[in-house]
Write a protein that holds these residues in place. Structure first.
Motif, PDB file in Angstrom:
ATOM      1  N   ASN A   1       0.852  -1.192   0.000  1.00 20.15           N
ATOM      2  CA  ASN A   1       0.000   0.000   0.000  1.00 20.15           C
ATOM      3  C   ASN A   1       0.884   1.237   0.000  1.00 20.15           C
ATOM      4  O   ASN A   1       2.063   1.182   0.376  1.00 20.15           O
ATOM      5  N   TYR A   2       0.301   2.339  -0.437  1.00 14.64           N
ATOM      6  CA  TYR A   2       1.062   3.586  -0.542  1.00 14.64           C
ATOM      7  C   TYR A   2       0.135   4.753  -0.250  1.00 14.64           C
ATOM      8  O   TYR A   2      -1.010   4.780  -0.726  1.00 14.64           O
ATOM      9  N   GLN A   3       0.623   5.716   0.513  1.00 13.38           N
ATOM     10  CA  GLN A   3      -0.147   6.900   0.873  1.00 13.38           C
ATOM     11  C   GLN A   3       0.240   8.071  -0.028  1.00 13.38           C
ATOM     12  O   GLN A   3       1.414   8.458  -0.077  1.00 13.38           O
ATOM     13  N   VAL A   4      -0.760   8.619  -0.745  1.00 13.55           N
ATOM     14  CA  VAL A   4      -0.505   9.803  -1.559  1.00 13.55           C
ATOM     15  C   VAL A   4      -1.035  11.038  -0.836  1.00 13.55           C
ATOM     16  O   VAL A   4      -1.670  10.942   0.212  1.00 13.55           O
ATOM     17  N   SER A   5      -0.804  12.214  -1.402  1.00 14.70           N
ATOM     18  CA  SER A   5      -1.085  13.466  -0.703  1.00 14.70           C
ATOM     19  C   SER A   5      -2.553  13.846  -0.704  1.00 14.70           C
ATOM     20  O   SER A   5      -2.988  14.659   0.116  1.00 14.70           O
ATOM     21  N   GLY A   6      -3.338  13.299  -1.621  1.00 14.16           N
ATOM     22  CA  GLY A   6      -4.732  13.710  -1.732  1.00 14.16           C
ATOM     23  C   GLY A   6      -5.633  12.557  -2.100  1.00 14.16           C
ATOM     24  O   GLY A   6      -5.186  11.456  -2.432  1.00 14.16           O
ATOM     25  N   GLU A   7      -6.914  12.829  -2.059  1.00  8.76           N
ATOM     26  CA  GLU A   7      -7.931  11.850  -2.397  1.00  8.76           C
ATOM     27  C   GLU A   7      -7.763  11.386  -3.849  1.00  8.76           C
ATOM     28  O   GLU A   7      -7.418  12.160  -4.730  1.00  8.76           O
ATOM     29  N   VAL A   8      -8.008  10.096  -4.082  1.00 14.38           N
ATOM     30  CA  VAL A   8      -7.968   9.532  -5.427  1.00 14.38           C
ATOM     31  C   VAL A   8      -9.372   9.050  -5.774  1.00 14.38           C
ATOM     32  O   VAL A   8      -9.904   8.155  -5.113  1.00 14.38           O
ATOM     33  N   VAL A   9      -9.987   9.645  -6.797  1.00 15.60           N
ATOM     34  CA  VAL A   9     -11.360   9.284  -7.140  1.00 15.60           C
ATOM     35  C   VAL A   9     -11.465   8.725  -8.556  1.00 15.60           C
ATOM     36  O   VAL A   9     -12.565   8.607  -9.103  1.00 15.60           O
ATOM     37  N   SER A  10     -10.341   8.367  -9.142  1.00 16.29           N
ATOM     38  CA  SER A  10     -10.346   7.742 -10.464  1.00 16.29           C
ATOM     39  C   SER A  10      -9.517   6.464 -10.411  1.00 16.29           C
ATOM     40  O   SER A  10      -8.739   6.244  -9.479  1.00 16.29           O
ATOM     41  N   ALA A  11      -9.692   5.634 -11.411  1.00 20.98           N
ATOM     42  CA  ALA A  11      -8.976   4.365 -11.453  1.00 20.98           C
ATOM     43  C   ALA A  11      -7.494   4.591 -11.734  1.00 20.98           C
ATOM     44  O   ALA A  11      -7.133   5.435 -12.554  1.00 20.98           O
ATOM     45  N   PRO A  12      -6.607   3.847 -11.061  1.00 22.80           N
ATOM     46  CA  PRO A  12      -5.186   3.925 -11.388  1.00 22.80           C
ATOM     47  C   PRO A  12      -4.927   3.331 -12.770  1.00 22.80           C
ATOM     48  O   PRO A  12      -5.695   2.506 -13.270  1.00 22.80           O
ATOM     49  N   ALA A  13      -3.837   3.762 -13.377  1.00 18.37           N
ATOM     50  CA  ALA A  13      -3.371   3.136 -14.615  1.00 18.37           C
ATOM     51  C   ALA A  13      -2.261   2.159 -14.258  1.00 18.37           C
ATOM     52  O   ALA A  13      -1.383   2.472 -13.456  1.00 18.37           O
ATOM     53  N   VAL A  14      -2.304   0.972 -14.846  1.00 20.21           N
ATOM     54  CA  VAL A  14      -1.311  -0.063 -14.565  1.00 20.21           C
ATOM     55  C   VAL A  14      -0.709  -0.530 -15.878  1.00 20.21           C
ATOM     56  O   VAL A  14      -1.426  -0.966 -16.784  1.00 20.21           O
ATOM     57  N   GLY A  15       0.612  -0.443 -16.012  1.00 22.66           N
ATOM     58  CA  GLY A  15       1.284  -0.871 -17.225  1.00 22.66           C
ATOM     59  C   GLY A  15       2.700  -0.341 -17.279  1.00 22.66           C
ATOM     60  O   GLY A  15       3.075   0.555 -16.515  1.00 22.66           O
TER      61      GLY A  15
END
Length: 387
Positions: free
Chosen positions: A136-150
């Motif tokens: 897991n990783y903590q970012v600075s702000g809320e994430v409300v979209s899907a991550p990109a993986v590739g």
């Protein structure tokens, strides 16, 4: 339309449509009611292959928990923190993991992992085969979209204007990139995409940016929309729909701005036309399809951007973004209907109701199946057929 947020205070304010509706007179209210559906002659249909309940979706917070597909596994998440992997073809549950957090961003799947995020800005990677937690990783702000993986990385886009690249295997941060935010934006962010070793992302300031996936160094930047007017509401130009890559071209559209076709290599513009949407476009059959903010559906010529047709019989029905599926254009609406449109004329050729709740979350096309997730958490796999 999505909620609006004030970037300085990070507070969510009421939806513009609700505000207008509350102030309207009786005559004006008639003009903001969804257009009633008219009877059509169906020559095509969508048949259910399987369905499942993935759990609750927090529509009040405009959660866009879109599923993701990798290695014949369809991974979906609920707002309550339940992540479930289904067999793509049969709908059989392969694993379930309860993260016991309020998930906000959709699923990003690939490279043997599935990644989700919560309202506190924590991203969690799960093993695609077992559902076990990997990192897991903590970012600075809320994430409300899907991550990109590739390309060996996981890319997160936050509501405070950052793009963060993580090592897909370890979750270690590889790079981050900060963008500027306007005073007022729509609630939500576009999900970034990875293509040809580049991360392509739509921003709240109306720009499209391409970064090197390995180190986050900018490759190009292009403005999709130019803010107009003196009032802050008039100057909202978010790109909330994910960019669409087809071959050497990138297609994107903004709210109160334009729809554009750009070169994937250097961002050079091919064409641009005025448009307003908070969804991604769809591409196929020689057209770029767009669900306008008012409820009209448009088809632009993929080569020159000229409007070939528009259908205004779904006004104010809070349409989903379109998809191009089996040579048909499909859009969802606020009452759980899927509308099938002829890609050459825009005429209705079919209609199916898959649920009583709205279809807002981006639909997913994979070969001969269309995957739809409604606001009450019903996930449906559908197959196209001619009547």
């Amino acid at each position: 339309m999505g909620f609006l947020k004030h970037s300085a205070r990070r507070t969510v304010i009421v939806a513009l449509a609700i505000t207008l509706g509350a102030c309207a007179s009786n005559d004006e209210k008639e003009e903001v009611e969804p257009l009633e559906l008219v009877e059509i002659t169906s020559t095509a249909a969508l048949r259910e292959v399987w369905s499942a309940d993935v759990g609750s979706i927090d529509a009040k917070r405009y959660a866009m928990l879109q599923p993701s597909l990798s290695d014949d596994r369809l991974v979906a998440a609920s707002s309550d923190g339940e992540v479930t992997a289904f067999d793509r073809n049969t709908g059989r549950t392969l694993w379930e993991t309860d993260l016991d957090v309020e998930l906000s961003g959709g699923v990003g799947a690939g490279l043997g992992i599935a990644v989700v995020s919560d309202y506190r800005g924590r991203a969690v990677a799960l093993d695609l085969n077992s559902g076990s937690k990997l990192w897991n990783y903590q970012v600075s702000g809320e994430v409300v979209s899907a991550p990109a993986v590739g390309s060996g990385v996981v890319v997160l886009q936050t509501v405070d204007g950052k793009l963060v690249g993580l090592d897909a295997g370890s979750g270690e941060e590889l790079w981050s990139y900060n963008t500027s935010l306007p005073v007022l934006t729509l609630r939500g962010t576009a999900a970034p995409v990875i293509s040809g070793g580049m991360v392509i992302a739509g921003l709240d300031n109306g720009k499209l940016i391409a970064l090197d996936a390995r180190d986050g160094i900018p490759r190009w930047e292009q403005r999709v929309a130019i803010p107009q007017g003196s009032a802050e509401l008039e100057r909202v130009v978010d790109i909330d729909g994910s960019p669409v890559v087809r071959g050497d071209l990138v297609f994107a559209a903004s709210y109160q701005g334009r729809v554009v076709a750009l070169s994937r290599e250097d961002g050079r513009g091919l064409w641009a036309r005025g448009a307003s949407t908070h969804h991604a476009v769809a591409v196929g059959g020689g057209h770029v399809y767009l669900s306008g903010a008012s409820g009209s559906v448009y088809a632009y010529n993929v080569g020159n951007g000229q409007i070939d047709w528009n259908n205004d019989e779904l006004l104010r029905r809070e349409l989903s973004g379109p998809v191009y599926f089996e040579d048909v254009v499909v859009v969802g609406d606020l009452e759980g209907y899927l509308h099938l449109l002829d890609p050459d004329t825009g005429r209705f050729i079919g209609r199916e109701r898959v649920d009583g709740d709205p279809i807002r979350i981006p639909m997913l096309v994979d070969s001969e199946l269309l995957f739809v997730l409604s606001d009450d958490g019903k996930l449906v796999a559908l197959r196209f057929s001619r009547s």
